[in-house]
Design a protein around this motif. Structure first.
Motif, PDB file in Angstrom:
ATOM      1  N   PHE A   1     -30.713 -30.367 -28.722  1.00  0.00           N
ATOM      2  CA  PHE A   1     -30.716 -30.247 -30.179  1.00  0.00           C
ATOM      3  C   PHE A   1     -31.019 -28.809 -30.613  1.00  0.00           C
ATOM      4  O   PHE A   1     -30.340 -28.248 -31.487  1.00  0.00           O
ATOM      5  CB  PHE A   1     -31.738 -31.202 -30.786  1.00  0.00           C
TER       6      PHE A   1
ATOM      7  N   GLY B   1     -28.096 -26.598 -29.790  1.00  0.00           N
ATOM      8  CA  GLY B   1     -27.007 -26.870 -30.720  1.00  0.00           C
ATOM      9  C   GLY B   1     -27.249 -26.246 -32.084  1.00  0.00           C
ATOM     10  O   GLY B   1     -26.326 -25.702 -32.712  1.00  0.00           O
ATOM     11  N   LYS B   2     -28.497 -26.287 -32.526  1.00  0.00           N
ATOM     12  CA  LYS B   2     -28.844 -25.672 -33.802  1.00  0.00           C
ATOM     13  C   LYS B   2     -28.721 -24.159 -33.729  1.00  0.00           C
ATOM     14  O   LYS B   2     -28.244 -23.504 -34.661  1.00  0.00           O
ATOM     15  CB  LYS B   2     -30.277 -26.066 -34.185  1.00  0.00           C
TER      16      LYS B   2
ATOM     17  N   GLU C   1     -23.545 -31.130 -30.532  1.00  0.00           N
ATOM     18  CA  GLU C   1     -24.713 -31.042 -29.656  1.00  0.00           C
ATOM     19  C   GLU C   1     -25.979 -31.445 -30.398  1.00  0.00           C
ATOM     20  O   GLU C   1     -26.866 -32.109 -29.834  1.00  0.00           O
ATOM     21  CB  GLU C   1     -24.839 -29.628 -29.102  1.00  0.00           C
ATOM     22  N   MET C   2     -26.087 -31.055 -31.644  1.00  0.00           N
ATOM     23  CA  MET C   2     -27.258 -31.417 -32.440  1.00  0.00           C
ATOM     24  C   MET C   2     -27.340 -32.930 -32.632  1.00  0.00           C
ATOM     25  O   MET C   2     -28.414 -33.531 -32.480  1.00  0.00           O
ATOM     26  CB  MET C   2     -27.203 -30.714 -33.799  1.00  0.00           C
TER      27      MET C   2
END
Length: 234
Positions: A153, A156-157, A164-165
């Motif tokens: 997460f 992804g962020k 992904e998040m």
């Protein structure tokens, strides 16, 4: 590869037969499952019972071979993965240098022997003790999955990747639910961890902190970073 696929397909085929086979005296699959504790012999193992009903003793033999191959594959895979991991850590001078030892083909034979030596002790502790170890390992695996999901997460962020998040967040939520299921008796009244499992989990956590403190002190390449929070996370 072909043999593995063949065995897997055989196992799936015989498992599907299980939904069709119910011993005499039961109205359906649900009644059969509820009564398993009062049965004995092969009737107490629905999948093997179904295999015998579908193909006789040949089906039982095929299912047994398929199950054995699956278990053996998992055990061998764990031996290979764990021995190579320990050997790689030894290359970074974290475990003792003896774990670096490899044969001419690059196989970390010393690490494999050490893993085998520890593993051989476990069966002699009895089936109940193995259940405790499985409980503790399951909790550990769930915690690791939660940690990896949170990392996914965060990455992804950082990279602004919504997929992904989302999956990282979903994995973290599922992991939290599983941890609650295993550790909170109010939620899991039937399959909760035994007192022995909780005790082993506490001892393992304490020993883990001491072990990783030693590992990080020996980590000259700073593979684990410099933060004091690292051993607590591990």
């Amino acid at each position: 590869m072909v043999s593995t696929i063949t065995i897997s397909l055989t196992y799936i085929m015989l498992t599907l037969c299980a939904s069709m086979a119910v011993p005499d005296g039961f109205n359906g699959w649900g009644d059969y499952i509820k009564a398993l504790a009062s049965l004995d012999g092969i009737k107490q193992i629905p999948t093997f019972f179904a295999a015998r009903e579908a193909m006789g003793d040949t089906g039982v033999a095929m299912l047994g071979i398929a199950a054995f191959c699956g278990i053996a594959t998992g055990v061998i895979g764990n031996f290979v993965a764990l021995s190579r991991l320990i050997c790689s850590m030894a290359d970074d001078e974290i475990p003792p240098k003896a774990f670096k030892k490899r044969n001419k083909k690059g196989v970390p034979w010393f690490a494999i022997l050490m893993v085998a030596a520890v593993s051989l002790i476990i069966p002699f502790l009895g089936r109940t003790a193995i259940g405790w170890i499985v409980d503790v390992t399951t909790v550990g695996a769930v915690i690791v999955y939660a940690y990896i999901s949170i990392c996914a997460f965060v990455l992804g962020k950082r990279h602004k990747k919504a997929v992904e998040m989302i999956f990282g967040l979903i994995g973290a939520v599922i992991s939290v639910l599983f941890v609650g299921y295993f550790l909170l008796p109010e939620i899991n009244t039937r399959g909760r961890l035994s007192a022995a499992s909780f005790f082993i989990l506490i001892i393992r956590s304490i020993l883990g902190i001491l072990l990783f403190r030693s590992v990080i002190k020996r980590d000259k390449t700073r593979s684990y970073g410099k933060s004091q929070i690292v051993p607590l996370i591990l």
